[in-house]
Design an enzyme around this catalytic site. Sequence first.
Site, PDB file in Angstrom:
ATOM      1  N   ARG A  42       5.638  -5.695  12.201  1.00  0.00           N
ATOM      2  CA  ARG A  42       6.068  -4.869  10.927  1.00  0.00           C
ATOM      3  C   ARG A  42       5.057  -3.968  10.970  1.00  0.00           C
ATOM      4  O   ARG A  42       3.588  -4.103  10.882  1.00  0.00           O
ATOM      5  CB  ARG A  42       6.022  -5.791   9.785  1.00  0.00           C
ATOM      6  CG  ARG A  42       6.037  -4.853   8.442  1.00  0.00           C
ATOM      7  CD  ARG A  42       5.445  -5.460   7.141  1.00  0.00           C
ATOM      8  NE  ARG A  42       5.501  -4.330   6.108  1.00  0.00           N
ATOM      9  CZ  ARG A  42       4.654  -4.598   4.996  1.00  0.00           C
ATOM     10  NH1 ARG A  42       3.884  -5.327   5.133  1.00  0.00           N
ATOM     11  NH2 ARG A  42       4.895  -3.706   4.121  1.00  0.00           N
ATOM     12  N   ASN A  60       3.121  -9.908  10.937  1.00  0.00           N
ATOM     13  CA  ASN A  60       3.158  -9.131   9.626  1.00  0.00           C
ATOM     14  C   ASN A  60       1.621  -8.892   9.306  1.00  0.00           C
ATOM     15  O   ASN A  60       0.930  -9.766   8.691  1.00  0.00           O
ATOM     16  CB  ASN A  60       3.840  -9.704   8.522  1.00  0.00           C
ATOM     17  CG  ASN A  60       4.048  -8.483   7.321  1.00  0.00           C
ATOM     18  OD1 ASN A  60       3.351  -8.063   7.177  1.00  0.00           O
ATOM     19  ND2 ASN A  60       4.933  -8.691   6.483  1.00  0.00           N
ATOM     20  N   ARG A  95      -4.376  -0.941  -5.890  1.00  0.00           N
ATOM     21  CA  ARG A  95      -3.761   0.433  -5.572  1.00  0.00           C
ATOM     22  C   ARG A  95      -3.201   1.242  -6.885  1.00  0.00           C
ATOM     23  O   ARG A  95      -2.840   0.683  -7.767  1.00  0.00           O
ATOM     24  CB  ARG A  95      -2.616   0.704  -4.690  1.00  0.00           C
ATOM     25  CG  ARG A  95      -3.128   0.627  -3.118  1.00  0.00           C
ATOM     26  CD  ARG A  95      -2.126   0.389  -2.060  1.00  0.00           C
ATOM     27  NE  ARG A  95      -1.585  -0.714  -2.093  1.00  0.00           N
ATOM     28  CZ  ARG A  95      -0.421  -1.205  -0.969  1.00  0.00           C
ATOM     29  NH1 ARG A  95       0.120  -0.191  -0.498  1.00  0.00           N
ATOM     30  NH2 ARG A  95      -0.213  -2.502  -0.733  1.00  0.00           N
ATOM     31  N   GLU A 100      11.481 -10.228   5.305  1.00  0.00           N
ATOM     32  CA  GLU A 100      11.012  -9.053   6.159  1.00  0.00           C
ATOM     33  C   GLU A 100      10.938  -9.816   7.696  1.00  0.00           C
ATOM     34  O   GLU A 100      11.470  -8.798   8.919  1.00  0.00           O
ATOM     35  CB  GLU A 100       9.878  -8.633   5.704  1.00  0.00           C
ATOM     36  CG  GLU A 100       9.945  -7.901   4.624  1.00  0.00           C
ATOM     37  CD  GLU A 100       8.376  -7.539   3.951  1.00  0.00           C
ATOM     38  OE1 GLU A 100       7.977  -6.398   3.824  1.00  0.00           O
ATOM     39  OE2 GLU A 100       7.824  -8.645   3.736  1.00  0.00           O
ATOM     40  N   HIS A 125       8.105  -0.301   2.473  1.00  0.00           N
ATOM     41  CA  HIS A 125       8.912  -1.576   2.297  1.00  0.00           C
ATOM     42  C   HIS A 125      10.372  -1.646   2.605  1.00  0.00           C
ATOM     43  O   HIS A 125      11.075  -2.377   2.221  1.00  0.00           O
ATOM     44  CB  HIS A 125       8.815  -1.890   0.775  1.00  0.00           C
ATOM     45  CG  HIS A 125       7.543  -2.392   0.290  1.00  0.00           C
ATOM     46  ND1 HIS A 125       7.107  -1.936  -1.014  1.00  0.00           N
ATOM     47  CD2 HIS A 125       6.423  -3.164   0.592  1.00  0.00           C
ATOM     48  CE1 HIS A 125       5.647  -2.444  -1.248  1.00  0.00           C
ATOM     49  NE2 HIS A 125       5.608  -3.064  -0.272  1.00  0.00           N
TER      50      HIS A 125
END
Length: 392
Positions: A89, A9, A237, A377, A177
């Site tokens: 990912r 990831n 962000r 994940e 996501h």
Amino acid sequence: MTSFTVVLNCGSSSIKFALFDAAAPDRHPAWNGKVQGIGGPAPDFGASTVPVGPLALGTEQPYTRALQRIREEILRWLDGRPVAAVAHRVVHGGARYQAPVRVDAQVLAELKALVPLAPLHQPFALEAMEILLREQPDLPQVACFDTAFHRSLPLVEQVLPLPYAAFERGLRRYGFHGLSYEYMALALDERFGAGARGRTVVAHLGSGASLCGMLDLKSVATTMGFSALDGLMMGTRTGALDPGAVLYLMEIEKLTLQQVGRVLYHESGLLGVSGISADPRELLACEADAPRAALALALYVRRAVREIGSMAAALGGLDLLVFTAGVGEHSVVLRQRICAALGWLGVALDDAANARHAGLISAPASAVRVAVVPTNEEWIAARHAQEVLAPL
């Protein structure tokens, strides 16, 4: 002999890795860890059996050197046991990739074209793929896309209010996501059964953050759109921003495209407003004496509350609110502040349950159940690799 699936990831300043049994991946990895602070003054390496410690990466190609260090440590841990596959990912799959896919040169080339849509993550995942394709071409690699879970979004949630030809060119809302939300759909079904199949909002709150509105555990609304800049205020962000502000930065303040990109992705959010840190823990620790830290946190909460309200509107109400990811799973204070502002929806917390990070943190009388569920994940990616490579 047991073989393993390696999951990578890759972010802009960190690389997480996890190793799972390739035949039947347990939800808990056999081994995992990460390199963090890549490109900064003090990167470090830590794993589940290795203490976190400083890492010398140098100033030239620190990311490549970090990947090499992870590879060395994985090979040392494997001690001769084989790797069956590497799962990555990948943040953006574009309009074409709506399911996991085995990586080859053509797939890699097509994913490179999507780098401008996810510049914080896409280039780094692709760098890892490219290195492995070059050095170990026979090792299967599988790309697992964060955008794939949102393929169930209705058309009205995908179209941007631009000339329709833009939508036909791929300028649309994709959502992100997805690996996290895919795991949450599975975990919520196991934990709550039919109670999770109603109007559910999952809040993935980490350094990147988004919401997903689910009906029958499928994505029907989400806050991130065409890029991973949209929606919630994040660590560095902006989240949703008046496009006129971007035009102003370029036309009036004469920022170049590259400079604007840096502002939007790296210099805004909690860091930009506070001027102190992108980490909510640091801001919470100093907010009493730092007005801008307090303002940044207040804005973070306000944006989350507004967007949860918009999700509830899209769903026609709210039955279950779930917090996950780093901030969502661990910040007692921010969960409390967000939920306190959602009282109009019938949200009421059990403060004691929230303080101990219980699985269910809503009060018995709450009209909306509120849960804290860790995401996973990496396990989803390992499972996808097993599925993609099963016929081989």
